[in-house]
Design a protein around this motif. Structure first.
Motif, PDB file in Angstrom:
ATOM      1  N   HIS A   1      -8.464   1.347  -8.971  1.00 25.10           N
ATOM      2  CA  HIS A   1      -7.213   1.609  -9.713  1.00 25.10           C
ATOM      3  C   HIS A   1      -7.601   0.318 -10.449  1.00 25.10           C
ATOM      4  O   HIS A   1      -6.449   1.168 -11.275  1.00 25.10           O
TER       5      HIS A   1
ATOM      6  N   GLU B   1       0.698  -1.129   0.453  1.00 22.65           N
ATOM      7  CA  GLU B   1      -0.234   0.185  -0.236  1.00 22.65           C
ATOM      8  C   GLU B   1       0.939   1.029  -0.331  1.00 22.65           C
ATOM      9  O   GLU B   1       0.826   2.544  -0.934  1.00 22.65           O
TER      10      GLU B   1
ATOM     11  N   GLU C   1      -5.097   5.340  -0.921  1.00 24.38           N
ATOM     12  CA  GLU C   1      -3.603   4.565  -0.726  1.00 24.38           C
ATOM     13  C   GLU C   1      -3.376   4.834   0.310  1.00 24.38           C
ATOM     14  O   GLU C   1      -2.815   4.314   1.331  1.00 24.38           O
TER      15      GLU C   1
ATOM     16  N   HIS D   1      -5.576   3.372   3.053  1.00 27.35           N
ATOM     17  CA  HIS D   1      -5.254   1.863   3.146  1.00 27.35           C
ATOM     18  C   HIS D   1      -3.360   1.225   3.806  1.00 27.35           C
ATOM     19  O   HIS D   1      -4.330   0.652   4.737  1.00 27.35           O
TER      20      HIS D   1
ATOM     21  N   GLU E   1      -9.368  -0.788  -4.456  1.00 25.73           N
ATOM     22  CA  GLU E   1      -8.226  -1.099  -5.432  1.00 25.73           C
ATOM     23  C   GLU E   1      -9.767  -1.561  -7.421  1.00 25.73           C
ATOM     24  O   GLU E   1      -8.703  -1.437  -7.647  1.00 25.73           O
TER      25      GLU E   1
ATOM     26  N   GLU F   1      -1.418  -4.511  -8.134  1.00 24.94           N
ATOM     27  CA  GLU F   1      -3.184  -4.342  -7.141  1.00 24.94           C
ATOM     28  C   GLU F   1      -4.035  -4.814  -8.044  1.00 24.94           C
ATOM     29  O   GLU F   1      -4.924  -5.170  -7.216  1.00 24.94           O
TER      30      GLU F   1
HETATM   31 FE   LIG Z   1      -4.506   0.138  -1.950  1.00 23.65          FE
END
Ligand SMILES: [Fe+2]
Ligand SMILES: [Fe+2]
Length: 339
Positions: free
Chosen positions: A217, A104, A134, A137, A214, A184
């Motif tokens: 992402h 992360e 992020e 996270h 995620e 990811e």
């Molecule tokens: Fe993440």
């Protein structure tokens, strides 16, 4: 080559080249990315508000089915008593979440670079939302590790090599390919398995929220790259294929729990060999690539040469898989429709 210096006990500095771009026109040129940006803004969550941090985590309870333990079925495992098995379970659990935490942080740094280097406004705006994701996270895994588990592991050397590769490469597309597609994509699959297998309520909730982010992402990576490579010369594509293969090897090798065997005094080489061959672990490692391989194919980076190498890694069978489970999160991730 990365130049590394230790500026303090836990600070490490990498020297990286990066093209930093302004976009003075402010045109909205990427409608799908603008759409993803709007979704990301609406899907933000605050960990203190949505996660049951008061949960008492029982570390003696296994965090998943015993068959998924890396040494399950081996002589070494069978000789351990109940306490030793519980201890090993705790160590592998901490190791796994520690690597998520480090990954992360890598994502935080790489995505901040993407904000700087992408060449259109919509991508910059979307990437900025990912930076915030992020940060969240890093915060939640760090908090879980330090307040619920009580100890953590340093970054695995294979994961570190991969993060360094991504962060020190000056080309914007390599950052997407390394982080959004490979790291990811794999994280999304790993989180999905954790969510399915753990009965620990805090980790289940935390993982669900992270998965929602995620999924966006990975969609960002695919949207940014999917047409890019088709127009690139063969030499460029070959170089990207080599990068993908190298990243895939590093990610496979990081799942052998080496640091756990070293810490617990078990025979490291033997345990790594057991983890390589353990059927549950083989399946686990292969499934991690279930989302990556179809994405690679969509981007036109699956030549015959690459197919042979993917076959050797045991991951070619995923080439025609379709992502179908991106809608499972409570945070409104809808990126499956964008793909
Ligand atoms: Fe993440
Ligand atoms: Fe991410």
């Amino acid at each position: 080559m990365a130049h590394q210096t230790l500026a303090g006990p836990s600070i490490e500095t990498l020297e990286a080249m990066l093209d930093v771009t302004y976009t003075w026109g402010y045109q909205e040129t990427r409608a799908k990315l603008r759409d993803l940006y709007d979704k990301a803004c609406r899907a933000q969550w605050i960990s203190d508000d949505v996660l049951p941090w008061e949960t008492d985590v029982d570390l003696d309870r296994p965090m998943g089915p015993e068959q998924l333990m890396p040494l399950f079925g081996s002589d070494i495992y069978n000789k351990l008593d109940k306490k030793e098995k519980e201890n090993l379970n705790r160590e592998t659990f901490s190791w796994t979440l520690s690597q998520f935490l480090h990954g992360e942080q890598g994502a935080l740094l790489a995505t901040a670079q993407i904000v700087d280097s992408v060449r259109d406004l919509d991508s910059k705006l979307y990437a900025a939302t990912q930076v915030v994701d992020e940060a969240r996270h890093v915060d939640v895994y760090n908090r879980y590790l330090h307040t619920k588990i009580g100890f953590s592991y340093p970054v695995n050397p294979h994961l570190k090599t991969l993060l360094d590769m991504i962060l020190t490469d000056s080309r914007w597309d390599m950052k997407f390919l390394g982080m959004q597609i490979m790291v990811e994509g794999l994280a999304l699959a790993a989180f999905g398995m954790i969510q399915k297998n753990t009965e620990e309520p805090l980790l289940r909730a935390l993982t669900s929220y992270v998965i929602g982010d995620e999924a966006r992402h990975v969609a960002f990576g695919v949207l940014s790259l999917r047409d890019y490579y088709r127009e690139q010369p063969e030499a460029v594509k070959r170089e990207r294929e080599d990068f993908v293969y190298e990243a895939a090897r590093l990610m496979r090798d990081r799942f052998l729990f080496q640091e756990v065997w070293e810490k617990t005094g078990l025979p490291t080489k033997e345990c790594m060999k057991i983890a390589v061959d353990n059927p549950g672990q083989v399946m686990f490692r292969q499934l991690l690539f279930a989302k990556i391989v179809p994405a690679i194919k969509k981007m036109d980076l699956l030549s015959d040469r690459q197919r042979v190498r993917f076959q050797e890694l045991g991951i070619l069978q995923f080439e025609n898989w379709v992502d179908t489970d991106l809608d499972q999160s409570p945070t409104g991730a809808t990126s499956a429709r964008l793909l």
